[in-house]
Design a protein around this motif. Structure first.
Motif, short mmCIF file in Angstrom:
data_model
loop_
_atom_site.label_atom_id
_atom_site.label_comp_id
_atom_site.label_asym_id
_atom_site.label_seq_id
_atom_site.Cartn_x
_atom_site.Cartn_y
_atom_site.Cartn_z
N UNK A 250 0.79 -1.23 0.00
CA UNK A 250 0.00 0.00 0.00
C UNK A 250 0.82 1.27 0.00
N UNK A 251 1.97 1.28 0.69
CA UNK A 251 2.77 2.49 0.78
C UNK A 251 3.46 2.84 -0.54
N UNK A 252 3.47 1.91 -1.50
CA UNK A 252 4.02 2.21 -2.82
C UNK A 252 2.95 2.72 -3.79
N UNK A 253 1.69 2.56 -3.44
CA UNK A 253 0.59 2.94 -4.34
C UNK A 253 0.30 4.43 -4.17
N UNK A 254 0.42 5.18 -5.24
CA UNK A 254 0.16 6.62 -5.16
C UNK A 254 -1.16 7.01 -5.83
N UNK A 255 -1.72 6.14 -6.68
CA UNK A 255 -2.94 6.49 -7.36
C UNK A 255 -3.60 5.27 -7.98
N UNK A 256 -4.84 5.45 -8.41
CA UNK A 256 -5.59 4.37 -9.05
C UNK A 256 -6.19 4.85 -10.36
N UNK A 263 -1.37 13.59 -13.23
CA UNK A 263 -2.74 13.91 -12.85
C UNK A 263 -2.90 14.06 -11.34
N UNK A 264 -2.27 13.17 -10.58
CA UNK A 264 -2.50 13.09 -9.14
C UNK A 264 -2.22 14.40 -8.39
N UNK A 265 -1.12 15.14 -8.67
CA UNK A 265 -0.91 16.38 -7.92
C UNK A 265 -2.07 17.35 -8.05
N UNK A 266 -2.64 17.44 -9.24
CA UNK A 266 -3.77 18.34 -9.44
C UNK A 266 -4.98 17.96 -8.62
N UNK A 267 -5.24 16.66 -8.50
CA UNK A 267 -6.38 16.21 -7.69
C UNK A 267 -6.19 16.61 -6.23
N UNK A 268 -4.97 16.43 -5.74
CA UNK A 268 -4.69 16.76 -4.34
C UNK A 268 -4.72 18.27 -4.11
N UNK A 406 6.27 12.58 -8.09
CA UNK A 406 5.96 11.63 -7.01
C UNK A 406 6.38 12.19 -5.67
N UNK A 407 7.50 12.89 -5.61
CA UNK A 407 7.95 13.50 -4.36
C UNK A 407 6.92 14.51 -3.86
N UNK A 408 6.36 15.27 -4.79
CA UNK A 408 5.33 16.25 -4.42
C UNK A 408 4.08 15.53 -3.90
N UNK A 409 3.67 14.48 -4.58
CA UNK A 409 2.48 13.72 -4.16
C UNK A 409 2.66 13.20 -2.73
N UNK A 410 3.83 12.62 -2.45
CA UNK A 410 4.10 12.09 -1.10
C UNK A 410 4.03 13.18 -0.04
N UNK A 411 4.62 14.34 -0.34
CA UNK A 411 4.61 15.43 0.63
C UNK A 411 3.19 15.90 0.92
N UNK A 412 2.41 16.11 -0.12
CA UNK A 412 1.05 16.60 0.09
C UNK A 412 0.24 15.59 0.88
#
Length: 416
Positions: A250-256, A263-268, A406-412
């Motif tokens: 689970x800790x490796x999964x950033x999106x579905x 795309x993911x940073x924008x959603x967050x 990915x680094x940004x996604x993790x931080x947010x």
């Protein structure tokens, strides 16, 4: 039901164009529960095309879709291939001739005589109208196999599929219709082999749903696909398997599903009402490009500063000249000040910075090619990561850009 797709055209085999139709049709047919078992590409040759068609039938395909080869030239042979294979005659349709003629008349041109070839219809076939071009499609059923002849240009093919092929497929499926549903788990910072080892028993025990990991430049994705009488039932089959996988990785999964790295940073950020900028050196604006490929990114993406030269790092981002002298442009200290400077100058909540050595030259024993520092400055402070990336120049740059996202996604996610 299962299907095979046959793309006809020597230009495909020569690499002049890409076979995007196969991807589109496979996706659309999976949505209605028809499994595509094989893709084939064959050149503009009557004998070879007939052999490919025969192989598809021998393999037990219920649906065979041929794309391309419906033009007006001598090498557009798809109609002849299917007619000959089925032992049918080709009949000239006056109605189609007039449709093609009107197409040219509307444009103030005279119809060339060879366009009449496009009006040849396989005996017993249903004509599929093509309001977007001059090549009509055709549908015929023989010996329990459903044959579709579709035009090669993607815009024409997509419209014809949605408006005419889809209703036919849904009708012939009848009560035996099965619906496929898929779930995609996107991971980062774990290789395919390591990932497989963590869920090997789940993969070995798969049945319905199936579990298929695959790697790409953007990381590893696990596809879970289930079939059932309806989508709700199919997704219910997927849910417990997804939960079991998440317990392991689970800790490796950033999106579905559609939540890819760009795309993911924008959603967050949209959820939080926050904005971001990038400060890029070795990536040269590539992160900004990945972000602006997404529609409506202006909701959260403010812009990029491409600080390739140290002068820009100093004068625009405020990087201390002493830091550059003592630690160099490629350093954790410089990445930290680049991110903080971009955040301050632009007045936004988040900034990511990248500085590194993309190669092929410029590397040393201490700082080799592929060394990249990525900074993320946000409301909770600034973090910097050191990364050792591999590949040629373009690969290092692209991997650096994706690692930064990915680094940004993790931080947010960690500061929620």
């Amino acid at each position: 039901m299962n299907a095979e797709l046959i793309a006809v055209g020597t230009e495909l085999l020569m690499g002049q164009i890409s076979n995007t139709n196969a991807q589109y049709l496979s996706q659309r047919m999976a949505e209605i529960g028809i499994a595509v078992y094989h893709h084939a590409v064959v050149g503009d040759n009557l004998e070879r095309a007939q052999k490919v068609l025969g192989i598809a039938k021998q393999r037990g395909a219920d649906v065979i879709i041929l794309c391309g080869g419906l033009g007006p030239t001598e090498d557009d042979l798809t109609r002849q291939v299917v007619a000959s294979f089925l032992g049918k005659n080709l009949i000239l349709s006056d109605e189609i001739v007039e449709h093609i003629r009107s197409f040219y008349t509307y444009r103030g041109r005279e119809m060339p005589e060879n366009n009449k070839q496009q009006a040849l219809v396989i005996e017993g076939a249903t004509v599929l109208d093509n309001p977007r071009g001059t090549a009509p499609g055709q549908y015929i059923e023989a010996d329990g196999v459903h044959y579709f002849l579709l035009p090669g240009p993607p815009a024409e093919l997509k419209g014809m599929y949605q408006e005419q092929v889809l209703p036919i497929l849904q009708r012939v499926q009848g009560e035996a219709k099965q619906v496929f549903a898929s779930r995609y788990l996107h991971t980062f910072n774990i290789g395919e082999s390591a990932l497989v080892l963590k869920i090997k028993d789940i993969i070995d025990a798969q049945s319905n749903p199936t579990v298929a990991p695959y790697a790409s430049e953007a990381g590893c994705t696990i596809r879970l696909t289930a079939s059932s009488a309806n989508e709700a039932e199919a997704r219910a089959l997927i849910a417990p398997v997804e939960s079991a996988i998440r317990e392991r990785i689970g800790h490796y999964v950033y999106g579905v599903d559609d939540e890819t790295l760009p795309v993911k940073p924008g959603l967050l950020l949209r959820e939080r009402g926050e904005r971001m900028v990038t400060a890029e050196s070795c990536t040269g604006g590539l992160i900004g490009q990945l972000l602006t490929d997404i529609p409506n990114c202006s909701d959260y993406f403010y812009g990029s500063i491409v600080a390739y030269d140290n002068t820009i790092k100093e004068k625009v981002l405020g990087v201390d000249s002493q830091v550059l002298r003592e630690h160099g442009a490629v350093s954790a200290q410089t990445a930290k000040q680049m991110a903080e400077g971009a955040r301050k100058v632009m007045g936004v909540e988040w900034a990511i910075s990248v500085t590194g050595i993309a190669g092929p030259g410029g590397g040393t024993a201490e700082k080799p090619v592929g060394l990249v520092y990525i900074g993320v400055a946000g409301p909770g402070g600034t973090t910097v990561g050191e990364h050792r990336l591999f590949g040629d120049r373009s690969q290092v740059r692209l991997r650096a850009a994706r690692t930064a996202l990915h680094s940004l996604i993790e931080r947010i996610q960690n500061e929620r």
